[in-house]
Design a protein around this motif. Structure first.
Motif, PDB file in Angstrom:
ATOM      1  N   PRO A 245       3.602   4.198  14.439  1.00 29.73           N
ATOM      2  CA  PRO A 245       3.518   2.967  15.234  1.00 29.73           C
ATOM      3  C   PRO A 245       3.790   3.208  16.713  1.00 29.73           C
ATOM      4  N   GLY A 246       4.174   4.421  17.088  1.00 27.79           N
ATOM      5  CA  GLY A 246       4.450   4.735  18.480  1.00 27.79           C
ATOM      6  C   GLY A 246       5.923   5.015  18.709  1.00 27.79           C
ATOM      7  N   ASN A 247       6.196   5.788  19.728  1.00 22.82           N
ATOM      8  CA  ASN A 247       7.566   6.194  20.034  1.00 22.82           C
ATOM      9  C   ASN A 247       8.455   4.979  20.301  1.00 22.82           C
ATOM     10  N   GLY A 248       9.590   4.918  19.595  1.00 23.01           N
ATOM     11  CA  GLY A 248      10.542   3.831  19.795  1.00 23.01           C
ATOM     12  C   GLY A 248      10.158   2.529  19.131  1.00 23.01           C
ATOM     13  N   ARG A 249       9.084   2.534  18.365  1.00 24.42           N
ATOM     14  CA  ARG A 249       8.636   1.319  17.677  1.00 24.42           C
ATOM     15  C   ARG A 249       8.778   1.536  16.172  1.00 24.42           C
ATOM     16  N   ASP A 250       8.941   0.445  15.436  1.00 25.71           N
ATOM     17  CA  ASP A 250       9.161   0.547  13.997  1.00 25.71           C
ATOM     18  C   ASP A 250       7.999  -0.089  13.256  1.00 25.71           C
ATOM     19  N   ILE A 251       7.576   0.550  12.161  1.00 26.89           N
ATOM     20  CA  ILE A 251       6.443   0.045  11.388  1.00 26.89           C
ATOM     21  C   ILE A 251       6.720  -1.343  10.833  1.00 26.89           C
ATOM     22  N   SER A 252       8.001  -1.661  10.626  1.00 25.83           N
ATOM     23  CA  SER A 252       8.351  -2.970  10.073  1.00 25.83           C
ATOM     24  C   SER A 252       7.976  -4.105  11.023  1.00 25.83           C
ATOM     25  N   TRP A 253       7.823  -3.798  12.307  1.00 28.98           N
ATOM     26  CA  TRP A 253       7.392  -4.830  13.245  1.00 28.98           C
ATOM     27  C   TRP A 253       6.023  -5.379  12.855  1.00 28.98           C
ATOM     28  N   TYR A 254       5.245  -4.545  12.191  1.00 25.45           N
ATOM     29  CA  TYR A 254       3.930  -4.973  11.710  1.00 25.45           C
ATOM     30  C   TYR A 254       3.965  -5.333  10.223  1.00 25.45           C
ATOM     31  N   SER A 255       4.638  -4.486   9.419  1.00 25.77           N
ATOM     32  CA  SER A 255       4.595  -4.695   7.972  1.00 25.77           C
ATOM     33  C   SER A 255       5.325  -5.960   7.538  1.00 25.77           C
ATOM     34  N   ASP A 256       6.204  -6.490   8.384  1.00 25.13           N
ATOM     35  CA  ASP A 256       6.829  -7.774   8.062  1.00 25.13           C
ATOM     36  C   ASP A 256       5.822  -8.922   8.183  1.00 25.13           C
ATOM     37  N   MET A 257       4.712  -8.679   8.898  1.00 24.23           N
ATOM     38  CA  MET A 257       3.701  -9.721   9.090  1.00 24.23           C
ATOM     39  C   MET A 257       2.448  -9.483   8.270  1.00 24.23           C
ATOM     40  N   MET A 258       2.164  -8.237   7.925  1.00 23.92           N
ATOM     41  CA  MET A 258       0.895  -7.898   7.281  1.00 23.92           C
ATOM     42  C   MET A 258       1.045  -6.575   6.547  1.00 23.92           C
ATOM     43  N   SER A 259       0.078  -6.273   5.682  1.00 25.72           N
ATOM     44  CA  SER A 259      -0.005  -4.927   5.140  1.00 25.72           C
ATOM     45  C   SER A 259      -0.516  -4.002   6.238  1.00 25.72           C
ATOM     46  N   VAL A 260      -0.304  -2.708   6.065  1.00 22.95           N
ATOM     47  CA  VAL A 260      -0.710  -1.756   7.102  1.00 22.95           C
ATOM     48  C   VAL A 260      -1.311  -0.513   6.463  1.00 22.95           C
ATOM     49  N   THR A 261      -2.152   0.166   7.223  1.00 23.23           N
ATOM     50  CA  THR A 261      -2.694   1.441   6.754  1.00 23.23           C
ATOM     51  C   THR A 261      -1.607   2.503   6.804  1.00 23.23           C
ATOM     52  N   ASP A 262      -1.572   3.325   5.785  1.00 30.61           N
ATOM     53  CA  ASP A 262      -0.650   4.454   5.775  1.00 30.61           C
ATOM     54  C   ASP A 262      -1.496   5.715   5.704  1.00 30.61           C
ATOM     55  N   ASN A 263      -2.086   6.085   6.834  1.00 33.61           N
ATOM     56  CA  ASN A 263      -2.997   7.218   6.798  1.00 33.61           C
ATOM     57  C   ASN A 263      -2.254   8.545   6.690  1.00 33.61           C
ATOM     58  N   ASN A 264      -0.960   8.588   7.062  1.00 31.76           N
ATOM     59  CA  ASN A 264      -0.213   9.824   6.841  1.00 31.76           C
ATOM     60  C   ASN A 264      -0.048  10.103   5.357  1.00 31.76           C
ATOM     61  N   ALA A 265       0.302   9.075   4.597  1.00 32.02           N
ATOM     62  CA  ALA A 265       0.410   9.251   3.149  1.00 32.02           C
ATOM     63  C   ALA A 265      -0.947   9.603   2.552  1.00 32.02           C
ATOM     64  N   SER A 266      -1.998   8.944   3.055  1.00 33.86           N
ATOM     65  CA  SER A 266      -3.348   9.227   2.561  1.00 33.86           C
ATOM     66  C   SER A 266      -3.735  10.676   2.852  1.00 33.86           C
ATOM     67  N   LYS A 267      -3.397  11.151   4.045  1.00 34.18           N
ATOM     68  CA  LYS A 267      -3.697  12.545   4.391  1.00 34.18           C
ATOM     69  C   LYS A 267      -2.900  13.506   3.517  1.00 34.18           C
ATOM     70  N   ASN A 268      -1.643  13.160   3.222  1.00 32.70           N
ATOM     71  CA  ASN A 268      -0.839  14.015   2.347  1.00 32.70           C
ATOM     72  C   ASN A 268      -1.480  14.157   0.980  1.00 32.70           C
ATOM     73  N   ILE A 269      -1.979  13.038   0.463  1.00 36.44           N
ATOM     74  CA  ILE A 269      -2.624  13.069  -0.849  1.00 36.44           C
ATOM     75  C   ILE A 269      -3.880  13.924  -0.800  1.00 36.44           C
TER      76      ILE A 269
END
Length: 695
Positions: free
Chosen positions: A303-327
């Motif tokens: 989500p960017g330096n100093g920002r938290d993914i929960s700022w978005y995930s509390d409002m909506m679902s989000v892409t997790d492309n890091n997890a997708s890339k790991n798979i």
């Protein structure tokens, strides 16, 4: 050099060209060529009329009307699986609904339906797909969009509802089409005059950069401007678009570049954009008595330096492309990254808010080409691992073929037998617990829920033989629904042999499977020579095909047929039938074969001002070679002329009425069109600047 006016039959180019120029070579001039090398003109044999559209349908019948429960789909978008029908037209998606439902998709995601930048008719997806992501405004296109119109989207939503399928749309709200990184495309003013006239653009921030919030949410992503999303005018226009989609029957949205739009937590750069837009759309949607909207945002990498993914995930679902890339990397390199129950890379991101994939349009189509050269089989294995889980939402990206045009469905891997069973497995075990294990290059997810037992196996190595020990296994013999092979569990060890997909889906389907018909060529493009077409069926006990009302030819599983052999020009009908104990399916495709030496290009609805007291001629050429003048026929307001299969481009020019094909010369030219590429099967309607099928 003397200046002339351009023909208004290609009105969008009238702003770009205004002169007739000597054109003895391969193209009008370098400016014209560069502006139009992605456009297309379509050809038609003058002696043969085609149907109003390619007939491609797949109708499954179960002895009565469609019953939503027959497909066993998830009740909500978040619980189910999403088909990313990338670049498919609304009409083609609508025609494919039986196939999509049969394959187990709860939701279909379309590409953006906002007014398209630089629309010039159908074009190859590789050259033009980005134009859908630089829209001209915040409304649904009513014309000049390669994927269709607002009315066609509404028709799609209405038909999808009959199958229990939801439609979500990709929304571009971070930016609009650019003239540059800090200026709008000139046509934005036609759709968003307030935004255009007030120049609501972030300037002086440079390219986006994850390292600081200032550049992350106010920098530009490319040669197009970043909008002032903190401005109430922009917010109101985005909300207006979402409401318009809701009125069409849309059930949710994917927000492009979501992380580049500020949240209320971003300090000096914070705004209420997301709260205002999402809450406003949801309130409007619920006031109409609809089920709640589903949202997910594109959050690439972090989500960017100093920002938290929960700022978005509390409002909506989000892409997790890091997890997708790991798979995906686990499949590619047989690593143990998928061993742990929690594969999600974002700290504090719960699975139910994650959207996973084997690949996305970003990894496939962007210049990075992360997954472009990875085989579909490998991508399918990564998708199977993601979709085996019940605590996240999985998206299947429908790859286009290299030659596919915008709007076309060019492959049907999304409905293959193996992907169908992966989806059915996912849907059947909603509410279950994941029991994940990784050993001997094999991923296992075991489900034991309400006396229903199932196992998903994905081999990340080379061997098709499986022998894995895991204490969650129950002794017995089980059928792999993909291969039909028997797998045995004894003393906590499962053993058996996969087919070449390297995916085994072991379960007993609760919902009877409908027959699925796949055809390798969907008839979207004209053919000039006989072609081999592969037909395959799944979940069928009986199947046959028929060519041009000939004999029924029975086949099992798959066969190859020759289309267009023995005829020079005409339409060829291919009908396929498949059935099992409960259901039957039918598909008919019309292939249009044309004589490569006798093709006709037609431009319709030419302005009367360009016809009166003038003669029209076509300048036709093959790219890189000299051109030639061609005399055509003017009937009413339509002009038709002959080309061959070797010709690649043309333009039209008007001359004094005394001009004949024998004395036509560039200095006499009054007006001309821009260059157009010669392609296939349609005519250009200059009235609304769009390609349409022959009637």
């Amino acid at each position: 050099m003397k200046k002339y006016k351009i023909f208004p039959i290609l009105g969008m180019f009238a702003l770009l060209l205004s002169s007739c120029v000597n054109n003895y070579g391969s193209s009008l001039n370098s400016l014209t060529s560069s502006l139009n090398n992605n456009s297309s003109i379509n050809t038609q044999n003058s002696s043969t009329k085609s149907s109003s559209q390619n007939t491609s349908s797949n109708t499954s019948e179960g002895g009565g009307n469609i019953e939503i429960g027959d497909y066993g789909l998830a009740d909500t978008i978040q619980e189910g699986v999403i088909l990313h029908a990338w670049n498919w037209s609304m009409t083609n998606i609508k025609n494919a609904l039986p196939e999509i439902a049969s394959a187990g998709y709860t939701t279909i995601q379309t590409s953006p339906m906002q007014p398209q930048k630089d629309y010039s008719g159908q074009a190859n997806w590789k050259s033009d797909w980005w134009k859908l992501y630089q829209p001209l405004g915040f409304s649904i296109a009513t014309k000049n969009n390669a994927l269709g119109t607002k009315s066609e989207l509404k028709d799609l939503c209405e038909e999808a509802d009959k199958y229990g399928i939801k439609i979500i749309v990709d929304v571009v709200s971070n930016h609009l089409g650019g003239g540059s990184s800090e200026s709008f495309h000139q046509d934005v003013k036609n759709y968003e005059p307030e935004i255009y006239n007030n120049d609501l653009i972030h300037k002086g921030y440079g390219l986006v950069n994850d390292s600081n919030t200032r550049q992350l949410v106010r920098g530009h992503l490319g040669d197009y401007p970043d909008l002032m999303t903190e401005n109430s005018i922009v917010q109101e226009r985005v909300l207006s678009l979402l409401k318009e989609y809701v009125d069409c029957g849309v059930s949710g949205f994917r927000f492009d570049a979501a992380k580049h739009i500020e949240t209320s937590f971003d300090g000096d750069y914070a705004s209420n954009f997301w709260n205002y837009v999402l809450n406003g759309a949801q309130e409007y949607n619920l006031s109409l008595g609809n089920e709640p909207l589903y949202y997910y945002g594109e959050i690439l990498n972090t989500p960017g330096n100093g920002r938290d993914i929960s700022w978005y995930s509390d409002m909506m679902s989000v892409t997790d492309n890091n997890a997708s890339k790991n798979i995906l990397n686990s499949v590619l390199y047989s690593t143990s990254a998928i061993k742990n129950e929690n594969v999600f890379s974002y700290s504090s991101l719960v699975g139910e808010k994650a959207v996973l994939w084997g690949e996305s349009h970003d990894t496939y189509a962007n210049d990075s080409a992360e997954t472009t050269n990875i085989s579909q089989q490998v991508i399918n294995r990564a998708y199977a691992i993601a979709a085996s889980r019940n605590d996240s939402t999985s998206l299947y990206f429908a790859r286009p073929t290299s030659g596919a045009t915008l709007g076309q469905i060019s492959t049907h891997d999304f409905a293959s037998n193996v992907i169908t069973h992966v989806n059915k497995f996912h849907n059947q075990f909603i509410g279950s617990t994941n029991n994940i294990h990784y050993e001997n290059n094999t991923f296992i997810n075991v489900k034991n829920h309400d006396d229903d037992y199932g196992i998903m196996l994905v081999n990340t190595g080379d061997s098709l033989s499986v022998s894995v020990e895991y204490d969650q296994l129950v002794d017995g013999q089980y059928i792999d629904q993909v291969s039909g092979n028997v797998f045995t569990v004894s003393n906590n060890v499962i053993s058996g042999t996969m087919d070449s997909s390297q995916i085994a889906v072991i379960y007993t389907p609760k919902i009877p499977l409908r027959p699925i018909i796949n055809v390798s060529n969907d008839g979207s493009n004209l053919i000039y020579d006989a072609i081999d077409v592969e037909i395959s069926v799944a979940n069928a006990d009986y199947s046959y095909y028929q060519i041009n009302n000939g004999d029924n030819v029975e086949f099992t599983k798959s066969t190859t047929v020759k289309i267009g052999d023995g005829i020079t020009s005409g339409d060829i009908s291919l009908k396929i039938y498949a059935s099992n104990e409960k259901y039957q399916a039918n598909k008919e495709i019309i292939y249009h074969k044309r004589d490569k030496n006798n093709l006709t290009v037609t431009v319709s609805n030419i302005s009367s001002d360009e016809i009166d007291d003038k003669n029209i001629f076509a300048w036709v050429w093959k790219s890189g070679e000299d051109g030639r003048w061609v005399e055509g026929n003017l009937v009413g307001n339509s002009y038709s002329f002959d080309v061959t299969i070797n010709d690649t481009h043309f333009l039209l020019a008007s001359f004094p009425s005394s001009t004949t094909i024998n004395n036509v010369d560039w200095p006499l030219c009054i007006r001309q069109t821009a260059d157009q590429q010669i392609d296939t099967s349609k005519i250009y309607d200059s009235d609304d600047l769009s390609w349409r099928d022959y009637l």
